[in-house]
Structures are given as C-alpha cells and as structure tokens.
Design an enzyme around this catalytic site. Structure first.
Site, PDB file in Angstrom:
ATOM      1  N   ASP A 100      66.866  29.794  38.871  1.00 35.14           N
ATOM      2  CA  ASP A 100      65.469  29.413  38.665  1.00 35.14           C
ATOM      3  C   ASP A 100      65.272  28.035  39.300  1.00 35.14           C
ATOM      4  OD1 ASP A 100      63.082  28.401  37.619  1.00 35.14           O
ATOM      5  OD2 ASP A 100      63.420  29.272  35.639  1.00 35.14           O
ATOM      6  N   ILE A 101      64.321  27.936  40.177  1.00 41.32           N
ATOM      7  CA  ILE A 101      64.144  26.679  40.924  1.00 41.32           C
ATOM      8  C   ILE A 101      63.758  25.520  40.005  1.00 41.32           C
ATOM      9  CG2 ILE A 101      61.713  26.915  41.597  1.00 41.32           C
ATOM     10  CD1 ILE A 101      62.927  26.086  44.490  1.00 41.32           C
ATOM     11  N   ASN A 145      49.517  27.883  46.735  1.00 39.68           N
ATOM     12  CA  ASN A 145      48.399  28.431  47.527  1.00 39.68           C
ATOM     13  C   ASN A 145      47.519  27.263  47.928  1.00 39.68           C
ATOM     14  OD1 ASN A 145      46.190  28.081  45.498  1.00 39.68           O
ATOM     15  ND2 ASN A 145      47.510  29.472  44.345  1.00 39.68           N
ATOM     16  N   VAL A 188      56.651  31.313  41.451  1.00 45.73           N
ATOM     17  CA  VAL A 188      57.289  29.988  41.448  1.00 45.73           C
ATOM     18  C   VAL A 188      56.279  28.912  41.039  1.00 45.73           C
ATOM     19  CG1 VAL A 188      58.412  28.254  42.884  1.00 45.73           C
ATOM     20  CG2 VAL A 188      58.822  30.644  43.340  1.00 45.73           C
ATOM     21  N   ASP A 189      55.091  29.031  41.579  1.00 53.07           N
ATOM     22  CA  ASP A 189      54.028  28.051  41.331  1.00 53.07           C
ATOM     23  C   ASP A 189      53.753  27.932  39.826  1.00 53.07           C
ATOM     24  OD1 ASP A 189      52.033  26.301  42.020  1.00 53.07           O
ATOM     25  OD2 ASP A 189      50.654  27.810  42.800  1.00 53.07           O
ATOM     26  N   SER A 228      56.689  32.997  50.419  1.00 48.17           N
ATOM     27  CA  SER A 228      55.911  34.182  50.845  1.00 48.17           C
ATOM     28  C   SER A 228      56.539  35.525  50.463  1.00 48.17           C
ATOM     29  CB  SER A 228      55.636  34.190  52.363  1.00 48.17           C
ATOM     30  OG  SER A 228      54.650  33.250  52.694  1.00 48.17           O
ATOM     31  N   GLY A 232      57.112  36.871  47.575  1.00 46.08           N
ATOM     32  CA  GLY A 232      56.710  37.452  46.287  1.00 46.08           C
ATOM     33  C   GLY A 232      55.306  38.021  46.388  1.00 46.08           C
ATOM     34  N   VAL A 233      54.368  37.354  45.723  1.00 44.65           N
ATOM     35  CA  VAL A 233      52.962  37.779  45.724  1.00 44.65           C
ATOM     36  C   VAL A 233      52.435  37.965  47.155  1.00 44.65           C
ATOM     37  CG1 VAL A 233      50.614  37.057  45.076  1.00 44.65           C
ATOM     38  CG2 VAL A 233      52.503  36.653  43.521  1.00 44.65           C
ATOM     39  N   TYR A 234      52.885  37.144  48.091  1.00 38.05           N
ATOM     40  CA  TYR A 234      52.368  37.191  49.462  1.00 38.05           C
ATOM     41  C   TYR A 234      53.002  38.291  50.309  1.00 38.05           C
ATOM     42  CZ  TYR A 234      49.419  33.014  48.886  1.00 38.05           C
ATOM     43  OH  TYR A 234      48.443  32.120  48.501  1.00 38.05           O
TER      44      TYR A 234
END
Ligand code: AR6
Length: 186
Positions: A10-11, A24, A33-34, A124, A126-128
């Site tokens: 986990d970062i 974003n 992550v965000d 990028s 994951g969601v992207y």
C-alpha cells in the site's frame, strides 16, 4: 546510481521522502490511490490542493504534469500529484507519451524538492483503464531512461504494486528490461 525496486503493498505506508498520487485534474480527491492518500494523509493535503487550485492551477492540473504538496500524516514528507491519461486505444501514442510524462515530471518535481526516495503506484492502471502490462512497461522504461538526469540524485525509485498479480506483472516486465539491458552491453 538510482536503485529501482518493486514491492507489493500500500503506497500510503511507504517510508519514503515522496509518494506519487495518481490524481485527477481537479486535485480534489477521488477513489483508488488518490482516495487512500487523502484518507490516510488527512485534511492538510486537500487544503494545499485547494490552494493550488486557487492560485497557479486554477483550471486544474493538466494530464502528464505533476505538483507537490505536504504528505500530511503519511510517513512520507511530500505527495507528488500527477494526472495520468485515461486509456484509449485510438489515441494510444499521444496518451502513452502523456503517461511517460507523468513519471518524468514526478521525478523532476521530487528531485527539485530534494527527495532521495520516491514511491510510485501504477499510474492510470486502475480507474483510468490502462492495461497493466503496458502501464508497467511505460513506467519502468521511462524511469530507466530518465537517469542520469533528475533520477541520478535519487537513491531509490520504488514501485508499489497493489496485489500479487500487479506485482508479478511488474516483475516480469522488469526482468525483460534488465535482460535487454544486459544484451545491449555485450
Ligand atoms: N497503494 C498502491 N496502489 C494502489 C492503492 C494503494 N493504496 N490503491 C489502488 N492502487 P487508480 P488511475 C493501484 O484507480 O487509474 C481516482 O479516482 C490500483 O490497483 O488509483 O490513475 C483519481 O482521483 C491500480 O493498479 O488510478 C482519478 O480520478 C493503480 O493503483 C482516477 O482514479 C492505479 O489505480 C485515476 O485513475
């Protein structure tokens, strides 16, 4: 020499000078992550992001660029926020260049701050929607190619992969890059 390391984890738990956030353009938070960085780092990060939006980045941070804030309560000192491109096959070349730019710009910002150790997620991927193996190839090749410029001053660039499958993918791509490098020396 900059060491490139891969870890599964986990970062938000990394003991490094700077962690990179896959943000974003709004800089005001999101999922993945965000979300984890803002949750664990606390409200100071969002406060600084709001100040950035009220000053230099009024229209948001463009894709491919990077900007730093405090890391709040995270073990790191700084969060470097970068905005990856959304994956789109029809515009692959332009967007792959923007993804590479995320890594270059994040390294530049981190080096300017005086960071010696930097941790990246798979921006990028994951969601992207960027296919993981290709995201890994762009990430690793860009960081290798960035030395000995800004990366030369960094002791370690660490990729923090979420889950065993992501870790294995990065490891395989990294082995491929290393063996190509060795062949190149022969
Ligand atoms: N530590 C390390 N890696 C993680 C963690 C974590 N705590 N959590 C997820 N990952 P993503 P993107 C992995 O979606 O694709 C947000 O809403 C994840 O498995 O976080 O660039 C932003 O606000 C994947 O491999 O980032 C943007 O709107 C990688 O991190 C958008 O998502 C990136 O997944 C950005 O999408």
């Amino acid at each position: 020499m900059t060491r490139i390391t891969l870890v599964e984890g986990d970062i938000t738990e990394q003991q490094v000078d700077a962690v990179v956030n896959a943000a974003n353009s709004s800089l005001l938070g999101g999922g993945g992550v965000d979300g984890a960085i803002h949750r664990r780092g606390g409200p100071q990060i969002l406060e600084e992001c709001r100040r950035l939006r009220a000053s230099h980045w009024g229209r948001g941070l463009p894709t491919g660029q990077a900007v730093a804030t405090t890391a709040g309560q995270l073990p790191a000192r700084w969060v470097v926020h970068t905005v990856g491109p959304v994956y789109r096959e029809e515009e692959y070349d332009e967007r792959a260049e923007l993804l590479a730019s995320c890594y270059r710009e994040s390294l530049r910002v981190a080096a300017e701050l005086g960071a010696r150790t930097v941790a990246f997620p798979a921006v990028s991927a994951g969601v992207y929607g960027w296919p993981l193996e290709d995201a890994a190839r762009i990430a690793l090749a860009t960081v290798v190619a960035a030395g000995p410029g800004p990366v030369g001053e960094l002791a370690e660039v660490r990729f923090v992969l979420f889950g065993a499958a992501a870790y294995r993918t990065f490891e395989q791509v990294w082995q491929g890059i290393e063996s190509e490098g060795r062949e190149g020396q022969d």
